[in-house]
Design a protein around this motif. Structure first.
Motif, mmCIF file in Angstrom:
data_model
loop_
_atom_site.group_PDB
_atom_site.id
_atom_site.type_symbol
_atom_site.label_atom_id
_atom_site.label_comp_id
_atom_site.label_asym_id
_atom_site.label_seq_id
_atom_site.Cartn_x
_atom_site.Cartn_y
_atom_site.Cartn_z
ATOM 1 N N TRP A 164 59.723 -53.757 18.532
ATOM 2 C CA TRP A 164 58.639 -53.204 17.813
ATOM 3 C C TRP A 164 57.602 -54.340 17.371
ATOM 4 C CZ3 TRP A 164 56.764 -54.465 12.874
ATOM 5 C CH2 TRP A 164 55.996 -53.597 12.338
ATOM 6 N N GLU A 203 55.484 -55.450 20.097
ATOM 7 C CA GLU A 203 54.055 -54.375 20.349
ATOM 8 C C GLU A 203 53.090 -54.502 19.225
ATOM 9 O OE1 GLU A 203 53.574 -52.794 22.929
ATOM 10 O OE2 GLU A 203 55.998 -52.771 23.834
ATOM 11 N N ILE A 228 60.080 -47.873 10.083
ATOM 12 C CA ILE A 228 59.139 -48.158 11.300
ATOM 13 C C ILE A 228 60.010 -47.699 12.637
ATOM 14 C CG2 ILE A 228 57.693 -49.832 10.368
ATOM 15 C CD1 ILE A 228 59.530 -51.890 11.270
ATOM 16 N N ILE A 229 61.384 -48.021 12.313
ATOM 17 C CA ILE A 229 62.073 -47.537 13.635
ATOM 18 C C ILE A 229 63.189 -46.355 13.255
ATOM 19 C CG2 ILE A 229 63.869 -48.240 15.229
ATOM 20 C CD1 ILE A 229 61.028 -48.936 16.117
ATOM 21 N N SER A 234 68.105 -45.054 20.362
ATOM 22 C CA SER A 234 67.176 -46.309 20.390
ATOM 23 C C SER A 234 67.623 -47.321 21.554
ATOM 24 C CB SER A 234 67.186 -47.082 19.089
ATOM 25 O OG SER A 234 68.253 -47.430 18.607
ATOM 26 N N THR A 283 53.145 -47.880 19.256
ATOM 27 C CA THR A 283 54.318 -48.184 19.381
ATOM 28 C C THR A 283 55.338 -47.311 20.244
ATOM 29 O OG1 THR A 283 54.932 -47.723 17.120
ATOM 30 C CG2 THR A 283 53.969 -49.868 17.832
ATOM 31 N N GLN A 284 55.374 -46.103 19.634
ATOM 32 C CA GLN A 284 56.399 -45.069 20.209
ATOM 33 C C GLN A 284 56.042 -44.752 21.381
ATOM 34 O OE1 GLN A 284 57.658 -42.137 17.416
ATOM 35 N NE2 GLN A 284 57.329 -40.271 18.948
ATOM 36 N N HIS A 288 59.439 -46.933 21.314
ATOM 37 C CA HIS A 288 60.343 -47.220 20.164
ATOM 38 C C HIS A 288 60.077 -45.989 18.808
ATOM 39 C CE1 HIS A 288 59.918 -50.977 22.088
ATOM 40 N NE2 HIS A 288 58.639 -50.981 21.882
ATOM 41 N N GLY A 302 59.671 -43.675 16.147
ATOM 42 C CA GLY A 302 59.155 -43.797 14.683
ATOM 43 C C GLY A 302 59.452 -42.637 14.062
#
Length: 443
Positions: free
Chosen positions: A57, A60, A158-159, A284, A351-352, A356, A358
């Protein structure tokens, strides 16, 4: 600019019109121009320090920072550390009362309660509420609860992670076995496909004492149990014993001989090498088993929702990583501006789209938001999220001690113990002692 919540074109038009009116009214342009610049770059000259884990993450986010810095006028200094080093670094700095870092990555379910009780996490409820158009309600409710301590929002997700079932499509097709929908079906399918002489085990998952806890949680919830019930330890309940026995038996009877020593890297590598029919773990980790550069079965991996137990299919839906603010930061407003940008819909979409997961529900509903994931995995995540549980381990300050207590029970099953009642009672007492100590405020 990617991810910042102010529309640049609209703002420029508005600022231009305002500047023209000021010039016409006062006939003095110099001061107004300075005011316009200050408004355009609200954090001019500010500098914040961001500490991240060595996590994809963060990789990115880094290329997007120049645009953010140009937009806001602030500079962002980044430091990165390995997971365990990160916790140690933060603990040392916060214990000394340091003003830096301003913003940091942390694991809400691992460190959140201890950090908050120590005064190391700035509550973010008011920041999020006053941020126009931020949309806190867009975040998964379970993810938000994962990052909430004592009723206060201590970080922004965030994750996220959900438990899923990974399986070998080719092996199931060759044997004419349907994808398991229940824990019983998973056990039976693992038995049929278990063939060590051909280098294929029926099942693999984490077997190390502490790491296994987050993954056995899905078995526990699906059988109707939890680590605690009404504030009391419950890892010796009938539901818990059934769940721990099912998980441990799968590894003992149909897992590799070294399963008890495996955490997620070892279990994932064994599955990616083609040596297991089934693998349960977090969504993940999907890239580690679908990347042709590291997986021999990249084009043969299937994904399914976690198999159901007596209480249905119930897995965790948690925040595995969040962003938080140091309460002693002299620039908390600037720190929040960074978090608001990094967790905005546009940045999360970016980011997704890179794979990744979210926490914004709107992004999961956009084609671009799911483009970085296999379609089967997207469906599994959506289905798992409907009944997701907001924790994957006991929620306590002493997470390490609590995980040891749970893990001991499961490891006894893996080692061949058939009656785990005594072990479970002893472990439950240990977990209750941890909860009692916390409730009394004892160090």
């Amino acid at each position: 600019m990617r991810g910042f919540h102010i529309n640049r074109r609209v703002r420029r038009v508005a600022e231009g019109a305002l500047l023209l009116l000021l010039l016409m009214a006062a006939g003095c342009g110099e001061q107004e121009e300075k005011t316009g610049q200050a408004s355009a770059r609200p954090y001019e000259g500010k500098s914040i320090t961001l500490i991240t884990a060595n996590h994809p993450w963060a990789d990115e986010i880094k290329p997007l920072l120049p645009d953010f810095e140009a937009e806001t006028g602030m500079s962002v200094l980044i430091q990165s550390h390995f997971e365990d080093q990160l916790t140690q670094k933060l603990t040392v700095q916060f214990t000394s009362g340091a003003e830096k870092p301003d913003v940091f990555m942390y694991r809400p379910l691992q460190e959140g309660k201890a950090f908050y009780r120590n005064g190391w996490l700035q509550p973010l409820d008011e920041y999020a509420a006053r941020e126009t158009g931020y949309g806190l309600s867009d975040f998964s409710a379970q993810a938000i609860r994962s990052a909430t301590v004592d009723g206060k929002l201590t970080g922004i997700p965030i994750i996220t992670e959900q438990g899923v079932l990974y399986y070998r499509k080719d092996l199931l097709e060759q044997a004419g076995i349907p994808v398991p929908r229940t824990i019983g079906e998973l056990t039976e399918a693992a038995r049929k496909l278990h063939d060590p002489q051909r280098g294929v085990y029926g099942f693999v998952a984490r077997g190390q004492r502490s790491p296994l806890v987050t993954q056995v949680s899905s078995f526990l919830y699906s059988e109707g149990g939890d680590f605690t019930v009404n504030g009391r330890a419950a890892i010796n309940s009938p539901q818990a014993l059934k769940a721990f026995t099912a998980y441990g038996t799968l590894l003992r009877e149909y897992g590799p001989p070294e399963a008890i020593h495996m955490s997620w890297p070892q279990a994932g590598r064994l599955f990616a090498a083609g040596h297991a029919a089934f693998y349960t773990d977090a969504n993940s980790l999907y890239r580690s088993v679908t990347d042709p550069a590291h997986s021999k079965i990249a084009d043969r991996v299937g994904f399914a929702p976690f198999p159901a137990g007596d209480a249905g299919s119930r897995t965790y839906n948690i925040t595995s990583w969040g962003l938080a603010i140091n309460p002693k930061s002299p620039d908390r407003d600037a720190a929040w501006a960074f978090i608001a940008w990094a967790t905005s819909q546009e940045t999360v979409l970016h980011t997704q789209s890179k794979g990744h997961p979210g926490a914004r529900r709107s992004v999961w509903n956009l084609p671009e938001g799911t483009a970085g994931f296999p379609p089967e995995l997207v469906e599994a995540v959506r289905e798992s999220s409907r009944e997701g549980v907001d924790h994957d381990r006991p929620t306590t300050v002493d997470v390490a001690g609590a995980r040891e207590a749970v893990g001991e029970i499961v490891q006894r099953v893996i080692s061949g113990e058939t009656d785990i009642r005594e072990t479970a009672d002893r472990a439950n007492a240990a977990l209750q002692a941890i909860l009692d100590k916390e409730a009394e405020g004892r160090p």
